[in-house]
Design a protein around this motif. Sequence first.
Motif, PDB file in Angstrom:
ATOM      1  N   HIS A 221      -5.518   6.542  -3.800  1.00 52.14           N
ATOM      2  CA  HIS A 221      -5.799   7.799  -3.088  1.00 52.14           C
ATOM      3  C   HIS A 221      -6.651   7.565  -1.841  1.00 52.14           C
ATOM      4  O   HIS A 221      -7.534   8.348  -1.521  1.00 52.14           O
ATOM      5  CB  HIS A 221      -6.471   8.818  -4.028  1.00 52.14           C
ATOM      6  CG  HIS A 221      -5.697   9.039  -5.290  1.00 52.14           C
ATOM      7  ND1 HIS A 221      -4.522   9.758  -5.315  1.00 52.14           N
ATOM      8  CD2 HIS A 221      -5.903   8.603  -6.560  1.00 52.14           C
ATOM      9  CE1 HIS A 221      -4.047   9.772  -6.549  1.00 52.14           C
ATOM     10  NE2 HIS A 221      -4.866   9.073  -7.323  1.00 52.14           N
ATOM     11  N   TRP A 222      -6.374   6.479  -1.147  1.00 51.74           N
ATOM     12  CA  TRP A 222      -7.082   6.180   0.087  1.00 51.74           C
ATOM     13  C   TRP A 222      -6.534   7.000   1.253  1.00 51.74           C
ATOM     14  O   TRP A 222      -7.258   7.331   2.173  1.00 51.74           O
ATOM     15  CB  TRP A 222      -6.963   4.704   0.431  1.00 51.74           C
ATOM     16  CG  TRP A 222      -7.707   3.778  -0.485  1.00 51.74           C
ATOM     17  CD1 TRP A 222      -8.817   4.070  -1.235  1.00 51.74           C
ATOM     18  CD2 TRP A 222      -7.411   2.414  -0.741  1.00 51.74           C
ATOM     19  NE1 TRP A 222      -9.222   2.970  -1.925  1.00 51.74           N
ATOM     20  CE2 TRP A 222      -8.376   1.924  -1.652  1.00 51.74           C
ATOM     21  CE3 TRP A 222      -6.434   1.545  -0.293  1.00 51.74           C
ATOM     22  CZ2 TRP A 222      -8.389   0.620  -2.100  1.00 51.74           C
ATOM     23  CZ3 TRP A 222      -6.448   0.239  -0.758  1.00 51.74           C
ATOM     24  CH2 TRP A 222      -7.417  -0.208  -1.649  1.00 51.74           C
TER      25      TRP A 222
ATOM     26  N   THR B 157      -3.334  10.073   2.509  1.00 46.31           N
ATOM     27  CA  THR B 157      -2.339  11.070   2.110  1.00 46.31           C
ATOM     28  C   THR B 157      -0.971  10.592   2.594  1.00 46.31           C
ATOM     29  O   THR B 157      -0.887   9.669   3.412  1.00 46.31           O
ATOM     30  CB  THR B 157      -2.651  12.449   2.725  1.00 46.31           C
ATOM     31  OG1 THR B 157      -2.517  12.356   4.152  1.00 46.31           O
ATOM     32  CG2 THR B 157      -4.046  12.928   2.349  1.00 46.31           C
ATOM     33  N   ASP B 158       0.082  11.239   2.112  1.00 46.80           N
ATOM     34  CA  ASP B 158       1.429  10.888   2.584  1.00 46.80           C
ATOM     35  C   ASP B 158       1.529  11.077   4.096  1.00 46.80           C
ATOM     36  O   ASP B 158       2.123  10.249   4.798  1.00 46.80           O
ATOM     37  CB  ASP B 158       2.486  11.742   1.881  1.00 46.80           C
ATOM     38  CG  ASP B 158       2.855  11.203   0.508  1.00 46.80           C
ATOM     39  OD1 ASP B 158       2.751   9.985   0.293  1.00 46.80           O
ATOM     40  OD2 ASP B 158       3.258  12.014  -0.351  1.00 46.80           O
TER      41      ASP B 158
ATOM     42  N   THR C 141      -1.650   2.781  -1.574  1.00 46.68           N
ATOM     43  CA  THR C 141      -2.655   3.440  -0.734  1.00 46.68           C
ATOM     44  C   THR C 141      -2.697   4.947  -0.928  1.00 46.68           C
ATOM     45  O   THR C 141      -3.750   5.553  -0.753  1.00 46.68           O
ATOM     46  CB  THR C 141      -2.432   3.125   0.756  1.00 46.68           C
ATOM     47  OG1 THR C 141      -1.129   3.558   1.144  1.00 46.68           O
ATOM     48  CG2 THR C 141      -2.609   1.646   1.047  1.00 46.68           C
ATOM     49  N   VAL C 142      -1.572   5.547  -1.308  1.00 49.81           N
ATOM     50  CA  VAL C 142      -1.516   7.010  -1.448  1.00 49.81           C
ATOM     51  C   VAL C 142      -1.677   7.442  -2.903  1.00 49.81           C
ATOM     52  O   VAL C 142      -2.532   8.274  -3.220  1.00 49.81           O
ATOM     53  CB  VAL C 142      -0.204   7.571  -0.859  1.00 49.81           C
ATOM     54  CG1 VAL C 142      -0.084   9.067  -1.099  1.00 49.81           C
ATOM     55  CG2 VAL C 142      -0.120   7.267   0.634  1.00 49.81           C
ATOM     56  N   HIS C 143      -0.880   6.889  -3.790  1.00 45.96           N
ATOM     57  CA  HIS C 143      -0.832   7.397  -5.165  1.00 45.96           C
ATOM     58  C   HIS C 143      -1.778   6.686  -6.135  1.00 45.96           C
ATOM     59  O   HIS C 143      -2.352   7.322  -7.005  1.00 45.96           O
ATOM     60  CB  HIS C 143       0.604   7.338  -5.689  1.00 45.96           C
ATOM     61  CG  HIS C 143       1.560   8.113  -4.843  1.00 45.96           C
ATOM     62  ND1 HIS C 143       1.522   9.474  -4.732  1.00 45.96           N
ATOM     63  CD2 HIS C 143       2.569   7.702  -4.027  1.00 45.96           C
ATOM     64  CE1 HIS C 143       2.464   9.884  -3.894  1.00 45.96           C
ATOM     65  NE2 HIS C 143       3.117   8.827  -3.451  1.00 45.96           N
ATOM     66  N   THR C 144      -1.915   5.373  -5.990  1.00 45.53           N
ATOM     67  CA  THR C 144      -2.754   4.637  -6.938  1.00 45.53           C
ATOM     68  C   THR C 144      -4.242   4.781  -6.605  1.00 45.53           C
ATOM     69  O   THR C 144      -5.039   5.160  -7.458  1.00 45.53           O
ATOM     70  CB  THR C 144      -2.359   3.146  -6.963  1.00 45.53           C
ATOM     71  OG1 THR C 144      -0.980   3.050  -7.315  1.00 45.53           O
ATOM     72  CG2 THR C 144      -3.193   2.385  -7.984  1.00 45.53           C
TER      73      THR C 144
END
Length: 172
Positions: free
Chosen positions: A38-39, A41-42, A33-36
């Motif tokens: 980009h939906w 942020t951390d 959800t965050v890195h692949t």
Amino acid sequence: MTRLIHLFLVFSLLSVMAVGGGTAVLPEMQHMTVHTFHWLTDDQFRNIYSIGQVAPGPNMLMVLLIGYKLAGWAGMVVVGIGFFLPDCIITLFVNRWWVHLGGWPWRISIQRGLAPVAIGLMTSGTYAIARLSVVDVQTLGIALVVFGILLWRHVNPGVLVLVGGAAYLLLR
């Protein structure tokens, strides 16, 4: 519509991978959800996880918040179905098969072999959330105190999350 299908596929995959419970897939969920894709942020992922810990009911209901954040009510429904339905179906069939194999000599060995796998996956999930949450000396101190309390006594984790959040606000 494409986003809803994508959400369904991603969370269905996560559901099937949730061998040791929801915490087992947290690192992969965070990565996807965050890195692949980009939906999120951390910070958003950490905040949604925190809400899932404090809210009543199973903590993995946090996936509904992710779906809602990404695609509104439709996203929430699609992610909920995608994350919970495949696992429920698999569990139903495996449970019936497992009961059928009640006298099988390998059954105990399989159970004992899966326990370390589940523990490892849950530890990985805990590490992933700690890496997101421990960002300075104050958060490290709060994390160590909470860890010590949990080792010492059984305390509702929701209470510790609320007290830890309040302590962080006061220390900041």
